[in-house]
Design a protein around this motif. Structure first.
Motif, PDB file in Angstrom:
ATOM      1  N   UNK A  66       0.874  -1.169  -0.101  1.00 56.23           N
ATOM      2  CA  UNK A  66      -0.069   0.011  -0.126  1.00 56.23           C
ATOM      3  C   UNK A  66       0.849   1.270   0.099  1.00 56.23           C
ATOM      4  N   UNK A  90       5.186   2.822   0.090  1.00 55.44           N
ATOM      5  CA  UNK A  90       6.657   2.671   0.209  1.00 55.44           C
ATOM      6  C   UNK A  90       7.217   3.142   1.536  1.00 55.44           C
ATOM      7  N   UNK A  97      12.142   4.294   5.584  1.00 52.61           N
ATOM      8  CA  UNK A  97      12.510   5.560   6.401  1.00 52.61           C
ATOM      9  C   UNK A  97      11.543   5.471   7.578  1.00 52.61           C
ATOM     10  N   UNK A 108       7.213   7.108   9.121  1.00 53.17           N
ATOM     11  CA  UNK A 108       6.370   7.740   8.089  1.00 53.17           C
ATOM     12  C   UNK A 108       5.230   6.934   7.775  1.00 53.17           C
ATOM     13  N   UNK A 133       1.622   8.386   9.342  1.00 50.91           N
ATOM     14  CA  UNK A 133       1.124   9.696   8.855  1.00 50.91           C
ATOM     15  C   UNK A 133       0.396   9.308   7.676  1.00 50.91           C
ATOM     16  N   UNK A 134       1.072   8.399   6.804  1.00 56.99           N
ATOM     17  CA  UNK A 134       0.296   7.965   5.358  1.00 56.99           C
ATOM     18  C   UNK A 134      -1.017   7.313   5.734  1.00 56.99           C
ATOM     19  N   UNK A 180      -2.872   7.967   8.324  1.00 56.70           N
ATOM     20  CA  UNK A 180      -3.944   8.746   8.685  1.00 56.70           C
ATOM     21  C   UNK A 180      -4.437   9.398   7.382  1.00 56.70           C
ATOM     22  N   UNK A 181      -3.631   9.647   6.246  1.00 55.93           N
ATOM     23  CA  UNK A 181      -4.101  10.197   5.183  1.00 55.93           C
ATOM     24  C   UNK A 181      -5.242   9.278   4.574  1.00 55.93           C
ATOM     25  N   UNK A 182      -4.822   7.915   4.635  1.00 54.20           N
ATOM     26  CA  UNK A 182      -5.773   6.915   4.061  1.00 54.20           C
ATOM     27  C   UNK A 182      -6.954   6.732   4.727  1.00 54.20           C
ATOM     28  N   UNK A 216       8.194  12.023  14.172  1.00 54.71           N
ATOM     29  CA  UNK A 216       6.898  12.066  13.344  1.00 54.71           C
ATOM     30  C   UNK A 216       5.983  11.403  13.542  1.00 54.71           C
ATOM     31  N   UNK A 225       3.653  13.083  15.995  1.00 56.07           N
ATOM     32  CA  UNK A 225       2.834  14.196  15.288  1.00 56.07           C
ATOM     33  C   UNK A 225       1.709  13.581  14.580  1.00 56.07           C
ATOM     34  N   UNK A 226       1.800  12.242  14.069  1.00 50.79           N
ATOM     35  CA  UNK A 226       1.058  11.574  13.506  1.00 50.79           C
ATOM     36  C   UNK A 226      -0.104  11.155  14.417  1.00 50.79           C
ATOM     37  N   UNK A 244      -2.323  14.088  15.535  1.00 54.87           N
ATOM     38  CA  UNK A 244      -3.564  14.289  14.325  1.00 54.87           C
ATOM     39  C   UNK A 244      -4.562  13.347  14.242  1.00 54.87           C
TER      40      UNK A 244
END
Lengths: 309, 277
Positions: B117, B119, B122, B125, B128-129, B131-133, B161, B164-165, B168
């Protein structure tokens, strides 16, 4: 005197208009929506606007997730934070998978003014240009920023859209805008200045001054740094005697470097000068004061052109 | 057609054994990779793909599918094995791990293999992705049709991060989001409590506004019940803190810091497979 509008202002307006036509647009900001002008979109489409607070890395990650789900996210902050602060996220979450994220950053360059060096992005073009899959767009004035915003939306893939803080004169007459296609603003045979962003205006002014001394200067608006319009660069080199680049950015890694790489690989030797911030940080001051001090004003461009000729 | 889920713990244990054997074989052949963390997360990812996620290996782009994001991208061998064993690609393909031209990169690449789903690699990360999904699911006119799951490492929680995520996700009340943390207690340089202590973890996630469930990450009953409780959460994301053993299943790899980022040599592969029966 022509109309003056900031590129960020035009971006905010264009984004709000685009939002009406395209339900797939979502907008993210990192607590700077009043400055980046995404607040116009936020007011109109509160359900499609996400404030991330002061957390740029997370903002880019959210944008990647939204893009992977079919949305077209525009993520905005100041250029220094949207690129440098979140560089690894731009690299690994966006560029590597090639996700359709639009990073539209305002307050680029020295023209941020009194906020000083910490807020003056002079490396953002270099950083984003370096990333595979990224397109880098630097509109020259307000109306062009509006056109660029639409073109950036229509483009498939990650884009960095560089915007500025101050109101700037609207100088581009051409109402078409094609990513990757430079604009010849002024013909000339003695010297050519390839400029981007705010420096297009300075270059045009310099060309006016030089015309009084019967020096004919071509001005090219290189609004797309990547992919660079190599044809326009090579034509300028073939058809004039000296070549200069002008950018509100470090002379390392940005437009000047991109043009130099193109010339060198084409085997073209021509008197050449990069105008920009010369490997230093900015400082507090009014934009015009800073442009003067750092040699970005038309006056210095005139001097540099004469020096090369 | 959606993949047929089977919540039977006995069945899941047998699948997990297959996955662990795949991991050892893949890493042994590749000659490099992350053994300890792949084995510690095996039971969690087995439960997800065989008993929880709504997914269809024959149609990886199914819009209504649940999403799984491997935030701790170095656990790729476990993800690849599960994807192969549920039918996203052939089991034979697993032997190409980390080779030039392989669809199975050292860390997951969403453009190179079906079923991936995002990449990652690192650290920090994936959440956060995710969350966007999860927000994207909510933006659908017909309402959220899918849930989003992501798996993090406990060492990964060092990354700012992540927090942060976390902030959010709670702020936006993403109740279709479930994060799992593979708490194996070790990171590259040593014990997490000594390198960068992140305890008390449950209190931290609670303070960030999450629904927190702590479980034994090797007990399928506990894993499945936690996932069910996550599904019932309202206006709140859920984190499952799963206590695991790094290198789980192979005695000489278990709890050994040195096994974070190395692959078994041929004799070690043989020994490990003898234990995984």
């Amino acid at each position: 005197m022509t109309e003056k509008i900031a590129t960020r202002e035009a971006y905010g307006q264009a984004l709000a208009e685009l939002g009406k036509q395209h339900a797939d647009i979502v907008v993210l900001d990192a607590d700077l929506s009043c400055s980046t002008k995404t607040n116009t979109f936020a007011k109109k489409f509160p359900d499609r606007f996400f404030n991330m607070g002061v957390a740029e890395q997370n903002m880019i990650g959210w944008a990647a997730g939204l893009a992977a789900s079919g949305h077209v996210p525009f993520a905005s902050s100041f250029a220094v934070f949207a690129t440098a602060r979140a560089f690894d996220q731009l690299r690994n979450s966006v560029a590597l998978p090639g996700l359709n994220v639009k990073v539209a950053a305002s307050h680029a360059g020295l023209s941020v003014g009194p906020d000083g060096a910490s807020h003056q992005a002079i490396e953002d073009i270099a950083l984003t240009r370096l990333l595979p899959n990224f397109t880098v767009v630097v509109p020259a004035d307000g109306p062009q920023a509006g056109l660029a915003t639409r073109a950036v939306y229509a483009h498939q893939g990650p884009v960095y859209l560089r915007l500025g803080r101050p109101k700037v004169e609207s100088i581009i007459k051409d109402t078409s805008f094609t990513i990757g296609q430079a604009q010849l603003l002024r013909p000339g045979s003695d010297a050519a200045i390839i400029a981007c962003g705010t420096m297009v205006h300075e270059a045009c002014q310099a060309a006016e001054f030089l015309a009084r001394d019967n020096i004919s200067v071509r001005v090219v608006n290189m609004h797309t740094i990547k992919p660079l319009d190599a044809e326009a660069v090579l034509a300028a080199a073939r058809e004039t005697r000296v070549l200069l680049t002008a950018e509100e950015h470090s002379i390392i890694g940005g437009l000047g470097s991109a043009v130099a790489e193109t010339l060198a690989e084409a085997g073209i030797g021509i008197p050449f000068k990069r105008i920009g911030v010369n490997d230093s940080f900015g400082e507090s001051g009014e934009p015009d004061e800073l442009f003067h001090k750092f040699g970005l004003d038309a006056e210095n461009i005139v001097r540099q052109v004469k020096g090369l000729l | 057609m959606a993949f047929e889920l089977n919540p039977d713990p006995g069945f899941l244990s047998r699948q997990a054994l297959v996955i662990r054997r795949d991991i050892i074989n893949m890493l042994g052949r590749a000659g490099s990779g992350h053994t300890g963390g792949s084995l510690s997360m095996t039971d969690l990812i087995t439960a997800l793909y065989f008993a929880e996620l709504k997914h269809d290996p024959t149609n990886p782009a199914w819009p209504d599918r649940d999403r799984f994001l491997l935030s701790k991208g170095h656990g790729a061998p476990a993800l690849y094995a599960v994807l192969a064993r549920t039918g996203y690609f052939s089991v034979e393909n697993l032997s190409t791990l980390r080779q030039l031209g392989s669809s199975l990169q050292g860390h997951p690449d969403m453009n190179k293999s079906p079923g991936i789903e995002c990449s990652t690699g690192s650290l920090g990360q994936g959440l956060s992705m995710a969350c966007g999904m999860a927000m994207a699911a909510r933006l659908r006119e017909s309402g959220p049709a899918y849930r989003v799951y992501t798996l993090l490492g406990d060492g990964e929680l060092n990354e700012g991060q992540v927090w942060e995520a976390a902030m959010s996700a709670a702020h936006y009340g993403l109740d279709n989001l479930c994060a799992l943390v593979d708490c194996n207690g070790l990171q590259i340089d040593g014990e997490t409590c000594r390198i960068m202590n992140s305890e008390p973890l449950a209190d931290k996630w609670k303070a960030f506004g999450w629904n927190v469930i702590s479980i034994n990450g090797h007990d399928f009953n506990e894993i499945l019940s936690a996932l069910a409780r996550a599904r019932a959460a309202v206006r709140q994301p859920t984190v499952i803190l799963a206590k695991t053993v790094k290198g789980k299943g192979v005695s000489f790899i278990e709890n050994q810091v040195s096994w974070h980022g190395i692959a078994p040599k041929p004799d070690e592969v043989k020994k490990a497979l003898e234990e995984l029966k």
